[in-house]
Design an enzyme around this catalytic site. Structure first.
Site, PDB file in Angstrom:
ATOM      1  N   HIS A 180      47.123  48.674  47.220  1.00  0.00           N
ATOM      2  CA  HIS A 180      45.664  48.700  47.110  1.00  0.00           C
ATOM      3  C   HIS A 180      45.094  49.789  48.038  1.00  0.00           C
ATOM      4  O   HIS A 180      45.339  49.762  49.238  1.00  0.00           O
ATOM      5  CB  HIS A 180      45.109  47.315  47.501  1.00  0.00           C
ATOM      6  CG  HIS A 180      43.729  47.046  47.032  1.00  0.00           C
ATOM      7  ND1 HIS A 180      42.938  46.058  47.603  1.00  0.00           N
ATOM      8  CD2 HIS A 180      42.993  47.601  46.041  1.00  0.00           C
ATOM      9  CE1 HIS A 180      41.772  46.031  46.978  1.00  0.00           C
ATOM     10  NE2 HIS A 180      41.776  46.959  46.016  1.00  0.00           N
ATOM     11  N   HIS A 183      35.106  47.057  44.501  1.00  0.00           N
ATOM     12  CA  HIS A 183      36.220  47.755  45.136  1.00  0.00           C
ATOM     13  C   HIS A 183      35.594  48.795  46.061  1.00  0.00           C
ATOM     14  O   HIS A 183      34.756  49.591  45.646  1.00  0.00           O
ATOM     15  CB  HIS A 183      37.098  48.437  44.072  1.00  0.00           C
ATOM     16  CG  HIS A 183      38.208  49.249  44.666  1.00  0.00           C
ATOM     17  ND1 HIS A 183      39.419  48.718  45.011  1.00  0.00           N
ATOM     18  CD2 HIS A 183      38.267  50.574  44.977  1.00  0.00           C
ATOM     19  CE1 HIS A 183      40.196  49.686  45.514  1.00  0.00           C
ATOM     20  NE2 HIS A 183      39.506  50.823  45.492  1.00  0.00           N
ATOM     21  N   HIS A 198      34.136  42.190  40.890  1.00  0.00           N
ATOM     22  CA  HIS A 198      34.167  42.294  42.360  1.00  0.00           C
ATOM     23  C   HIS A 198      33.772  43.727  42.699  1.00  0.00           C
ATOM     24  O   HIS A 198      33.646  44.565  41.802  1.00  0.00           O
ATOM     25  CB  HIS A 198      35.566  41.968  42.915  1.00  0.00           C
ATOM     26  CG  HIS A 198      36.629  42.975  42.567  1.00  0.00           C
ATOM     27  ND1 HIS A 198      37.378  42.888  41.408  1.00  0.00           N
ATOM     28  CD2 HIS A 198      37.064  44.094  43.217  1.00  0.00           C
ATOM     29  CE1 HIS A 198      38.230  43.906  41.371  1.00  0.00           C
ATOM     30  NE2 HIS A 198      38.055  44.664  42.457  1.00  0.00           N
ATOM     31  N   ASP A 208      38.683  44.677  48.286  1.00  0.00           N
ATOM     32  CA  ASP A 208      37.796  44.085  47.282  1.00  0.00           C
ATOM     33  C   ASP A 208      36.881  43.079  47.951  1.00  0.00           C
ATOM     34  O   ASP A 208      37.339  42.238  48.730  1.00  0.00           O
ATOM     35  CB  ASP A 208      38.620  43.367  46.198  1.00  0.00           C
ATOM     36  CG  ASP A 208      39.453  44.332  45.362  1.00  0.00           C
ATOM     37  OD1 ASP A 208      39.142  45.542  45.397  1.00  0.00           O
ATOM     38  OD2 ASP A 208      40.404  43.871  44.701  1.00  0.00           O
TER      39      ASP A 208
END
Ligand SMILES: [Zn+2]
Length: 251
Positions: free
Chosen positions: A144, A225, A223, A148
């Site tokens: 990642h 990011h 959500h 988030d």
């Protein structure tokens, strides 16, 4: 008689001569006297005019009139002093007000500087649902590249700090995204937006609404990011939590 006549004849011119001589002498004295009188004229003239016009009784004031004039003078002096004191007090108050105003302006500027330098979370009253460098098949890099923030679709997304929008639009796996160049030279990126509310070149301040969260792009659900980067581009990411914490955001 002849003596008288003779002597009279002789003495007459003599008398005339003496008289003329005396008259000449007087004339000479008078001339000198006139010069002297001219220099002493004002005092004499004033004295004479007083005596002649009978103004002396008017000028010689009674004690009560003098007292009245003294009292009037004292009143005028007191009034002048009071006016001066009031003026001084007014000036002092004006200076004080000016100082207070300047202090307020300085405080307001300091507060504004502080506000512009203070970061906020991109989503209010939220939390990090997926951390930085979390592994998973969802990310093309294998990890990642941001964090988030939990957010229902349509939640207001804030610019975290002061900066300038450098790109907006479709960002592939990021869906609708915004990239902002921050005042400190770093970049922040906001992805999966349902709506973009800013345009390239626009200046933003901490907490300013820049869009709405969503689920666009490669995502399992709505959500936000969020990334912190050293350049506007993918791959230059740094730890966003450390970045936000460095700027005072409690995440
Ligand atoms: Zn993410």
């Amino acid at each position: 008689m002849a003596f008288m006549c003779a002597s009279g004849k002789h003495r007459r011119p003599g008398r005339v001569k003496r008289t003329t001589a005396q008259a000449a002498g007087i004339a000479a004295l008078t001339t000198t006297g006139v010069i002297g009188t001219v220099s002493a004229a004002p005092a004499l003239a004033a004295e004479n005019s007083v005596e002649q016009t009978g103004l002396t009784p008017v000028i010689t004031l009674s004690d009560s009139v003098v007292e009245q004039i003294d009292a009037q003078a004292a009143t005028q002096k007191a009034a002048a002093e009071r006016k001066a004191a009031e003026e001084a007090a007014r000036k002092k108050a004006a200076e004080q007000a000016k100082k207070e105003h300047e202090a307020k302006v300085r405080a307001a500027r300091a507060a504004e500087r502080k506000r512009l330098n203070t970061f906020v979370a991109p989503i209010s009253d939220s939390y990090v649902s997926t951390g930085y460098k979390t592994g998973g098949s969802l990310w093309s890099s294998g990890a990642h590249t941001g964090i988030d923030f939990h957010a229902a679709s349509g939640t207001v997304v804030h610019a975290v700090g002061t900066g300038t929008v450098v790109s907006t639009g479709w960002g592939g796996a990021y869906g609708n995204e915004i990239v902002i160049k921050m005042a400190d030279g770093m970049y922040t990126q906001y992805g999966h937006l349902s709506s973009i509310g800013v345009s390239v070149g626009q200046k933003v301040t901490p907490g300013q609404q820049i869009g709405l969260s969503g689920a666009t792009g490669n995502t399992t659900g709505p959500h936000l990011h969020f990334e912190a980067r050293t350049t506007p581009d993918y791959g230059s990411d740094i730890d966003p939590v450390a970045y936000l914490r460095k700027h005072g955001v409690n995440v």
